[in-house]
Write a protein that holds these residues in place. Structure first.
Motif, short mmCIF file in Angstrom:
data_model
loop_
_atom_site.label_atom_id
_atom_site.label_comp_id
_atom_site.label_asym_id
_atom_site.label_seq_id
_atom_site.Cartn_x
_atom_site.Cartn_y
_atom_site.Cartn_z
N PHE A 11 0.82 -1.21 0.00
CA PHE A 11 0.00 0.00 0.00
C PHE A 11 0.86 1.26 0.00
O PHE A 11 0.60 2.21 -0.73
N MET A 16 -2.23 6.16 -3.90
CA MET A 16 -3.45 5.48 -3.46
C MET A 16 -4.44 5.25 -4.59
O MET A 16 -5.06 4.19 -4.67
N ASP A 18 -7.55 4.76 -6.64
CA ASP A 18 -8.93 4.37 -6.35
C ASP A 18 -8.98 3.03 -5.59
O ASP A 18 -9.93 2.27 -5.75
N LYS A 19 -7.96 2.76 -4.79
CA LYS A 19 -7.89 1.47 -4.09
C LYS A 19 -9.06 1.26 -3.14
O LYS A 19 -9.54 2.20 -2.51
N SER A 20 -9.46 0.02 -3.04
CA SER A 20 -10.53 -0.35 -2.11
C SER A 20 -10.04 -0.21 -0.67
O SER A 20 -8.84 -0.31 -0.39
N GLU A 23 -7.67 -2.77 0.88
CA GLU A 23 -6.24 -2.79 0.58
C GLU A 23 -5.41 -2.13 1.67
O GLU A 23 -4.18 -2.23 1.67
N LYS A 42 -13.66 3.38 -0.10
CA LYS A 42 -12.36 3.53 -0.75
C LYS A 42 -11.31 3.94 0.27
O LYS A 42 -11.62 4.61 1.27
#
Length: 90
Positions: A11, A16, A18-20, A23, A42
Protein backbone atom coordinates in the motif's frame (compact mmCIF):
# COMPACT_ATOMS: atom_id res chain seq x y z
CA UNK A 1 9.16 -0.26 8.16
CA UNK A 2 10.52 -3.37 9.80
CA UNK A 3 7.74 -5.50 11.24
CA UNK A 4 5.17 -4.35 8.70
CA UNK A 5 3.08 -6.75 6.65
CA UNK A 6 3.38 -7.26 2.92
CA UNK A 7 -0.04 -5.64 2.57
CA UNK A 8 1.29 -2.55 4.39
CA UNK A 9 4.41 -2.38 2.24
CA UNK A 10 2.38 -2.80 -0.97
CA UNK A 11 0.00 0.00 0.00
CA UNK A 12 2.74 2.44 1.00
CA UNK A 13 4.79 1.71 -2.12
CA UNK A 14 2.56 3.58 -4.57
CA UNK A 15 -0.04 6.34 -4.90
CA UNK A 16 -3.45 5.48 -3.46
CA UNK A 17 -5.57 6.09 -6.54
CA UNK A 18 -8.93 4.37 -6.35
CA UNK A 19 -7.89 1.47 -4.09
CA UNK A 20 -10.53 -0.35 -2.11
CA UNK A 21 -10.65 0.11 1.64
CA UNK A 22 -9.67 -3.56 2.01
CA UNK A 23 -6.24 -2.79 0.58
CA UNK A 24 -5.37 -0.90 3.77
CA UNK A 25 -3.30 -2.84 6.29
CA UNK A 26 -5.48 -4.19 9.09
CA UNK A 27 -8.66 -4.12 7.00
CA UNK A 28 -10.03 -7.42 5.75
CA UNK A 29 -13.36 -8.27 4.14
CA UNK A 30 -15.39 -8.02 7.37
CA UNK A 31 -14.07 -4.65 8.50
CA UNK A 32 -14.06 -3.46 4.90
CA UNK A 33 -17.75 -4.29 4.64
CA UNK A 34 -18.52 -2.41 7.85
CA UNK A 35 -16.55 0.60 6.66
CA UNK A 36 -18.27 0.52 3.27
CA UNK A 37 -21.67 0.38 4.99
CA UNK A 38 -20.64 3.53 6.89
CA UNK A 39 -19.70 5.25 3.60
CA UNK A 40 -15.96 4.52 3.64
CA UNK A 41 -15.62 2.17 0.66
CA UNK A 42 -12.36 3.53 -0.75
CA UNK A 43 -8.99 3.92 0.93
CA UNK A 44 -9.01 7.65 0.17
CA UNK A 45 -12.20 8.11 2.24
CA UNK A 46 -10.47 6.57 5.26
CA UNK A 47 -7.45 8.79 4.52
CA UNK A 48 -9.82 11.75 4.61
CA UNK A 49 -11.01 10.79 8.09
CA UNK A 50 -7.37 10.26 9.14
CA UNK A 51 -6.62 13.83 8.00
CA UNK A 52 -9.79 15.30 9.55
CA UNK A 53 -8.60 13.81 12.85
CA UNK A 54 -5.27 15.60 12.25
CA UNK A 55 -3.31 12.34 12.05
CA UNK A 56 -3.95 11.80 15.78
CA UNK A 57 -3.29 8.14 16.51
CA UNK A 58 -5.60 7.76 19.50
CA UNK A 59 -8.51 9.59 17.88
CA UNK A 60 -8.15 7.57 14.67
CA UNK A 61 -7.99 4.24 16.49
CA UNK A 62 -11.06 5.15 18.56
CA UNK A 63 -12.87 6.13 15.36
CA UNK A 64 -11.96 2.75 13.80
CA UNK A 65 -13.27 0.92 16.86
CA UNK A 66 -16.51 2.93 16.83
CA UNK A 67 -17.22 2.74 13.09
CA UNK A 68 -16.23 -0.83 12.24
CA UNK A 69 -15.48 -2.50 15.57
CA UNK A 70 -11.79 -2.88 14.72
CA UNK A 71 -9.54 -4.49 17.30
CA UNK A 72 -6.67 -2.46 18.74
CA UNK A 73 -4.22 -4.27 16.43
CA UNK A 74 -6.35 -3.74 13.32
CA UNK A 75 -6.83 -0.05 14.12
CA UNK A 76 -3.12 0.35 14.83
CA UNK A 77 -2.14 -1.43 11.59
CA UNK A 78 -4.46 0.83 9.59
CA UNK A 79 -3.20 3.97 11.34
CA UNK A 80 0.45 3.03 10.71
CA UNK A 81 -0.30 2.27 7.07
CA UNK A 82 -1.98 5.64 6.47
CA UNK A 83 0.64 7.50 8.49
CA UNK A 84 3.49 5.94 6.51
CA UNK A 85 1.65 6.55 3.22
CA UNK A 86 1.04 10.22 4.11
CA UNK A 87 4.70 10.73 5.04
CA UNK A 88 5.65 9.34 1.64
CA UNK A 89 3.08 11.09 -0.57
CA UNK A 90 1.73 14.20 1.21
Amino acid sequence: MSGTTQKHRNFVAEPMGDKSVTELAGIGETLGGRLADAGFDKAYTVLGQFLVLKKDEELFKEWMKDVCHASSKQASDCYNCLNDWSEEFL
